[in-house]
Write a protein that holds these residues in place. Structure first.
Motif, mmCIF file in Angstrom:
data_model
loop_
_atom_site.group_PDB
_atom_site.id
_atom_site.type_symbol
_atom_site.label_atom_id
_atom_site.label_comp_id
_atom_site.label_asym_id
_atom_site.label_seq_id
_atom_site.Cartn_x
_atom_site.Cartn_y
_atom_site.Cartn_z
ATOM 1 N N LEU A 159 0.724 -0.890 0.090
ATOM 2 C CA LEU A 159 0.503 -0.309 -0.100
ATOM 3 C C LEU A 159 0.529 1.211 0.012
ATOM 4 C CD1 LEU A 159 -2.406 -1.099 2.071
ATOM 5 C CD2 LEU A 159 -2.705 -1.256 0.084
ATOM 6 N N GLY A 160 1.619 1.220 -0.554
ATOM 7 C CA GLY A 160 2.588 2.272 0.615
ATOM 8 C C GLY A 160 2.425 3.355 1.600
ATOM 9 N N SER A 161 1.658 2.826 2.066
ATOM 10 C CA SER A 161 1.026 3.856 3.888
ATOM 11 C C SER A 161 1.743 3.858 4.746
ATOM 12 C CB SER A 161 -0.140 4.115 3.485
ATOM 13 O OG SER A 161 -0.923 4.376 4.082
ATOM 14 N N HIS A 162 1.703 3.747 5.777
ATOM 15 C CA HIS A 162 2.142 2.879 7.325
ATOM 16 C C HIS A 162 0.698 3.139 7.776
ATOM 17 C CE1 HIS A 162 6.072 2.685 7.281
ATOM 18 N NE2 HIS A 162 6.626 4.090 6.854
ATOM 19 N N ALA A 163 -0.107 4.056 7.865
ATOM 20 C CA ALA A 163 -1.333 4.613 8.320
ATOM 21 C C ALA A 163 -2.551 2.790 7.627
ATOM 22 C CB ALA A 163 -2.508 5.859 8.434
ATOM 23 N N ASP A 164 -2.404 3.037 6.451
ATOM 24 C CA ASP A 164 -3.212 2.266 5.428
ATOM 25 C C ASP A 164 -2.717 0.847 5.660
ATOM 26 O OD1 ASP A 164 -4.806 4.166 4.441
ATOM 27 O OD2 ASP A 164 -3.971 3.090 2.804
ATOM 28 N N ALA A 165 -1.266 0.403 6.200
ATOM 29 C CA ALA A 165 -0.604 -0.989 6.459
ATOM 30 C C ALA A 165 -1.556 -1.513 7.641
ATOM 31 C CB ALA A 165 0.066 -0.666 6.159
ATOM 32 N N GLU A 166 -1.108 0.166 8.735
ATOM 33 C CA GLU A 166 -2.135 -0.365 10.365
ATOM 34 C C GLU A 166 -3.792 -0.744 10.013
ATOM 35 O OE1 GLU A 166 -0.594 -0.775 12.616
ATOM 36 O OE2 GLU A 166 1.751 -0.171 12.514
ATOM 37 N N ASP A 167 -4.050 0.278 8.959
ATOM 38 C CA ASP A 167 -5.277 -0.298 8.922
ATOM 39 C C ASP A 167 -6.033 -1.355 8.718
ATOM 40 O OD1 ASP A 167 -6.439 1.721 10.007
ATOM 41 O OD2 ASP A 167 -6.906 2.978 8.218
ATOM 42 N N ALA A 168 -5.529 -2.233 7.975
ATOM 43 C CA ALA A 168 -5.308 -3.368 7.151
ATOM 44 C C ALA A 168 -4.709 -4.578 8.289
ATOM 45 C CB ALA A 168 -4.626 -3.275 5.967
ATOM 46 N N VAL A 169 -3.902 -4.682 8.725
ATOM 47 C CA VAL A 169 -2.970 -5.708 9.971
ATOM 48 C C VAL A 169 -4.083 -5.431 10.663
ATOM 49 C CG1 VAL A 169 -1.599 -5.742 11.498
ATOM 50 C CG2 VAL A 169 -1.372 -4.863 9.049
ATOM 51 N N GLN A 170 -5.540 -4.144 11.317
ATOM 52 C CA GLN A 170 -5.936 -4.210 11.805
ATOM 53 C C GLN A 170 -7.106 -5.236 11.894
ATOM 54 O OE1 GLN A 170 -5.572 -4.329 15.227
ATOM 55 N NE2 GLN A 170 -7.212 -3.565 16.295
ATOM 56 N N GLU A 171 -7.830 -4.615 10.144
ATOM 57 C CA GLU A 171 -8.812 -5.759 9.751
ATOM 58 C C GLU A 171 -8.642 -6.710 9.645
ATOM 59 O OE1 GLU A 171 -12.445 -6.160 8.246
ATOM 60 O OE2 GLU A 171 -12.126 -4.459 9.454
ATOM 61 N N ALA A 172 -7.489 -7.763 9.672
ATOM 62 C CA ALA A 172 -7.088 -9.026 9.726
ATOM 63 C C ALA A 172 -6.641 -9.364 10.561
ATOM 64 C CB ALA A 172 -5.872 -8.880 9.002
ATOM 65 N N TRP A 173 -7.075 -8.978 12.277
ATOM 66 C CA TRP A 173 -7.344 -9.194 13.110
ATOM 67 C C TRP A 173 -8.227 -9.221 14.075
ATOM 68 C CZ3 TRP A 173 -6.052 -12.066 17.640
ATOM 69 C CH2 TRP A 173 -7.548 -11.363 18.953
#
Length: 291
Positions: free
Chosen positions: A29-43
């Protein structure tokens, strides 16, 4: 985004995978914020699953993060006006000649340059390349995310690999890339619409970062039209490298920087252009105007 509290074996197992999943999502994604959101959604999705039904937790989580990221990438292409909030640090150096003292700055830019090249790929290409080449995910698993066969996924990764290799050879192909950029700038100055189209990829993406927000323009025709109309405003300019890519920095008559433009060149075509006119970020370049 808050992290999970490992109070049970499932949460602890997820926390053990968090850093890797964050790295996967950030490359996609190239974005730290979007990456965090994706990981949290995975959880959140994992917390709703029966752990007994998951034989390979690491693989399951990688698949989920991949699918979430693919949805985000496709949404960006469908709605290009919606930009992501991470703006990479600028490494701007003069492109008069390759000075030895610039080597460290250019080396620091390699990671950023890769993200820039990845951003020029189609979502499916980016997913196949990142997951396989950077994280060694088998093509069969990637194919399940994309809904394609392993052979088709392998072809996607191969095509993406060629684009990345073409876009990440600043030392070997610097002169050739600069020639393409110079041809673009010359055509823009002369209002040569056909000349602009010759050096622009049909699906070129122009991202303009202005004080009023980010504006995205897609397609060679639209980008060429804007370049031809905007050429009259060009003032003093200097060839630069922006995170290892060919670019140009322009100044107003009073000596303040007007715009920083960076180009991604793949082969003989420009596939992406980033234009920055935010005064606060331009001031950080600290390059003197040409004499």
């Amino acid at each position: 985004m808050s992290e999970t509290t490992p109070t049970d074996p499932l949460a602890e197992a997820f926390e053990a995978e968090r850093d890797r999943l964050r790295a996967v999502a950030h490359r996609l994604l190239g974005s730290h914020a979007d990456a965090e959101d994706a990981v949290q959604e995975a959880w959140l999705r994992l917390s709703r699953q029966d752990p007994a039904g998951i034989r390979n937790l690491a693989g399951w989580l990688t698949t989920v993060v991949g699918r979430i990221s693919l949805d985000v990438l496709r949404s960006r292409r469908a709605h290009p006006e919606a930009s992501y909030d991470d703006v990479p640090e600028l490494v701007v150096t003069a492109d008069d000649a390759a000075a030895p003292e610039e080597d460290a700055a250019l080396a620091d830019a390699v990671g950023i340059a890769l993200l820039v090249v990845l951003d020029s790929l189609r979502p499916s290409e980016r997913l196949a390349f990142v997951l396989h080449d950077l994280f060694a995910v088998p093509f069969e698993e990637i194919g399940r995310i994309l809904g394609r066969s392993a052979d088709a996924t392998k072809m996607l990764a191969s095509r993406a690999r060629r684009k990345v290799q073409a876009g990440e050879r600043p030392a070997a192909a610097g002169r050739e890339q600069r020639a393409v950029v110079d041809a673009f700038l010359t055509a823009a100055r002369h209002g040569d619409f056909e000349g602009l189209l010759r050096v622009l990829d049909p699906e070129v993406r122009l991202t303009s970062d202005t004080p009023g927000g980010v504006v995205v323009t897609l397609g060679a025709t639209a980008v060429a039209a804007g370049a031809r109309l905007g050429a009259a405003a060009a003032l003093r300019a200097r060839a630069v490298r922006v995170n290892g890519r060919p670019g140009v920095l322009t100044w107003r008559a009073d000596g303040t920087p007007a715009a920083l433009i960076a180009f991604t060149v793949t082969g003989t075509r420009i596939t992406a252009i980033e234009a920055l006119s935010d005064p606060a970020r331009l001031a950080a370049t600290r390059l003197p105007p040409p004499e």
